[in-house]
Design a protein around this motif. Structure first.
Motif, mmCIF file in Angstrom:
data_model
loop_
_atom_site.group_PDB
_atom_site.id
_atom_site.type_symbol
_atom_site.label_atom_id
_atom_site.label_comp_id
_atom_site.label_asym_id
_atom_site.label_seq_id
_atom_site.Cartn_x
_atom_site.Cartn_y
_atom_site.Cartn_z
ATOM 1 N N ASP A 200 0.820 -1.212 0.000
ATOM 2 C CA ASP A 200 0.000 0.000 0.000
ATOM 3 C C ASP A 200 0.854 1.263 0.000
ATOM 4 O OD1 ASP A 200 -2.300 -1.539 0.070
ATOM 5 O OD2 ASP A 200 -2.531 -1.400 2.243
ATOM 6 N N SER A 201 2.120 1.140 0.332
ATOM 7 C CA SER A 201 2.983 2.311 0.443
ATOM 8 C C SER A 201 3.441 2.795 -0.922
ATOM 9 C CB SER A 201 4.210 1.982 1.300
ATOM 10 O OG SER A 201 5.183 2.986 1.171
ATOM 11 N N PRO A 202 3.257 4.086 -1.238
ATOM 12 C CA PRO A 202 3.711 4.606 -2.532
ATOM 13 C C PRO A 202 5.195 4.930 -2.575
ATOM 14 C CG PRO A 202 2.648 6.353 -1.301
ATOM 15 C CD PRO A 202 2.493 5.095 -0.471
ATOM 16 N N ARG A 230 -5.541 13.601 15.369
ATOM 17 C CA ARG A 230 -5.395 12.702 14.222
ATOM 18 C C ARG A 230 -4.541 11.497 14.612
ATOM 19 N NH1 ARG A 230 -2.885 14.343 8.291
ATOM 20 N NH2 ARG A 230 -4.105 12.844 7.061
ATOM 21 N N LEU A 231 -4.988 10.300 14.255
ATOM 22 C CA LEU A 231 -4.276 9.063 14.567
ATOM 23 C C LEU A 231 -3.311 8.729 13.443
ATOM 24 C CD1 LEU A 231 -3.841 6.544 16.349
ATOM 25 C CD2 LEU A 231 -5.724 5.455 15.095
ATOM 26 N N GLY A 232 -2.044 8.538 13.817
ATOM 27 C CA GLY A 232 -1.031 8.194 12.833
ATOM 28 C C GLY A 232 -0.208 6.993 13.270
ATOM 29 N N MET A 233 0.560 6.472 12.337
ATOM 30 C CA MET A 233 1.453 5.356 12.609
ATOM 31 C C MET A 233 2.745 5.559 11.827
ATOM 32 S SD MET A 233 1.190 1.292 11.618
ATOM 33 C CE MET A 233 -0.483 1.092 12.203
ATOM 34 N N ALA A 248 1.651 6.655 8.107
ATOM 35 C CA ALA A 248 0.287 6.435 7.633
ATOM 36 C C ALA A 248 -0.675 7.091 8.616
ATOM 37 C CB ALA A 248 -0.020 4.947 7.513
ATOM 38 N N TYR A 249 -1.846 7.517 8.115
ATOM 39 C CA TYR A 249 -2.854 8.133 8.964
ATOM 40 C C TYR A 249 -4.192 7.428 8.767
ATOM 41 C CZ TYR A 249 0.401 11.961 9.798
ATOM 42 O OH TYR A 249 1.501 12.699 10.171
ATOM 43 N N SER A 250 -4.912 7.276 9.873
ATOM 44 C CA SER A 250 -6.244 6.679 9.814
ATOM 45 C C SER A 250 -7.255 7.733 9.388
ATOM 46 C CB SER A 250 -6.630 6.119 11.184
ATOM 47 O OG SER A 250 -7.993 5.750 11.216
ATOM 48 N N PRO A 263 2.712 10.145 0.870
ATOM 49 C CA PRO A 263 3.401 9.835 -0.397
ATOM 50 C C PRO A 263 4.922 9.811 -0.296
ATOM 51 C CG PRO A 263 2.528 12.074 -0.426
ATOM 52 C CD PRO A 263 1.973 11.421 0.801
ATOM 53 N N GLN A 264 5.485 10.540 0.683
ATOM 54 C CA GLN A 264 6.930 10.616 0.818
ATOM 55 C C GLN A 264 7.366 10.065 2.172
ATOM 56 O OE1 GLN A 264 8.911 11.509 -1.681
ATOM 57 N NE2 GLN A 264 7.095 11.904 -2.945
ATOM 58 N N PRO A 265 8.569 9.479 2.258
ATOM 59 C CA PRO A 265 9.059 8.976 3.545
ATOM 60 C C PRO A 265 9.317 10.126 4.522
ATOM 61 C CG PRO A 265 10.772 8.833 1.876
ATOM 62 C CD PRO A 265 9.522 9.224 1.168
ATOM 63 N N LEU A 266 9.424 9.766 5.804
ATOM 64 C CA LEU A 266 9.613 10.753 6.865
ATOM 65 C C LEU A 266 11.085 11.032 7.147
ATOM 66 C CD1 LEU A 266 8.349 12.426 9.263
ATOM 67 C CD2 LEU A 266 8.662 10.355 10.654
ATOM 68 N N THR A 267 11.902 9.995 7.151
ATOM 69 C CA THR A 267 13.264 10.106 7.675
ATOM 70 C C THR A 267 14.301 10.257 6.564
ATOM 71 O OG1 THR A 267 13.500 7.698 7.647
ATOM 72 C CG2 THR A 267 12.698 8.703 9.682
#
Length: 321
Positions: A200-202, A230-233, A248-250, A263-267
């Motif tokens: 599922d990850s772009p 907002r719930l995130g993971m 990801a966010y619910s 759409p883009q990575p965090l780290t």
């Protein structure tokens, strides 16, 4: 002889029992670092893969590692299970140790990826953050017929859950799943539910048999809420051979989702398997490990970043030196 021993201990801060003191954080080799900030003792407790514990007054200099995890050698874990991705969670006055245990001598499946060993997350408990941590329940938390890993803890509307990964080696498309826990965290209640899949990850991808495709790996979930509720993971996968974390966010603000991937990575590249905590001054930090491949040997060290949760999204701040 006594003076010589004192000189050696001064030059090399290692005790007779193998515990080191005043160790800089960036010299510790540790995967999946999880840090508990304990206000009562004004102490930080850090654990991770390997299942041992480090302590610090300031997040900079550490003492350890200490053995704190006791396993049931008569269980499927065996006498010397590998311990991965240990986490510490305070809950209802006690301290819980979520960790992944692997017994390579117990094979539960075979496929084109090879022999699949028994691997699953379990929960240990202690009355103090320093341990020792002992098995809480006798049953399985995760399905026994397939490998699972990286269990973490979440409470929604007073109901406790374990969120964990279904390993890609078994299904070729790793999953993120959740299972409800008993109120005392002693066992799982009911069946697990699927939250999302690695594909599922772009932002994650790999080349397999000469073709580019979405990465198959799910790794290291950790849940959070922003200041807006907002719930995130945060979770980790790969961009080819680069270890990388995304978010990801619910859409509903609930654990059940549906979950939408950023759409883009965090780290930055080669950082992953993280968790979030407030330090003793109240500052939000991201703890994760850097990742370096030294001729096939992974070198991983704890790294801290400041983060901002004051808005609608998790924002990465500067690295903490």
């Amino acid at each position: 002889m006594k003076n010589l021993l004192l000189l050696l201990l001064a030059l090399f801060p290692v005790s007779l029992w193998g515990v080191r003191h005043d160790v800089p954080r960036d010299s510790i080799i540790l995967s999946d670092p999880c840090i508990l900030a304990d206000s009562a003792s004004q102490t930080y407790y850090m654990t991770g893969t390997g299942g041992r514990l480090w302590t610090s007054p300031d997040l900079s200099r550490w003492s350890g590692p200490y053995d704190v995890a006791a396993v049931d050698t008569a269980s499927w874990m065996g006498r010397r299970p590998a311990i991965w991705a240990a986490e510490l969670h305070p809950y209802n006055g006690r301290y819980y140790y979520f960790a992944t245990f692997t017994n390579d001598s117990v094979i539960i499946a075979r496929n084109h990826n090879g022999a699949i060993p028994r691997r699953a997350s379990h929960v240990l408990v202690s009355d103090t953050p320093a341990g020792p941590y002992r098995l809480l329940g006798g049953g399985d938390y995760c399905p026994a017929d397939r490998p699972t890993l990286d269990g973490t803890f979440w409470v929604e509307d007073g109901v406790p859950y374990m969120v964990y990964c279904g390993e890609w080696l078994y299904n070729d498309d790793g999953t993120m799943e959740a299972v409800r826990l008993a109120d005392d965290l002693s066992c799982a209640v009911g069946s697990p539910s699927l939250l999302f899949r690695a594909s599922d990850s772009p932002w994650s991808h790999e080349v397999l048999d000469g073709k580019e495709r979405r990465s198959r790996v799910t790794d290291g979930p950790w849940l959070f809420r922003t200041a807006t509720g907002r719930l995130g993971m945060i979770w980790t996968s790969w961009i080819d051979d680069v270890y990388t974390m995304g978010v990801a966010y619910s859409q509903t603000g609930r654990l059940a989702g549906p979950w939408v991937q950023e759409p883009q990575p965090l780290t930055p590249p080669n950082h992953g398997h993280g968790m979030l905590f407030r330090d003793l001054s109240g500052r939000w930090l991201l703890s994760l490990h850097s990742h370096y491949n030294d001729h096939g040997r992974y070198i991983r060290r704890p790294v801290l970043f400041e983060v901002d949760l004051s808005g609608d999204k998790l924002t990465l701040g500067p690295k903490v030196e």
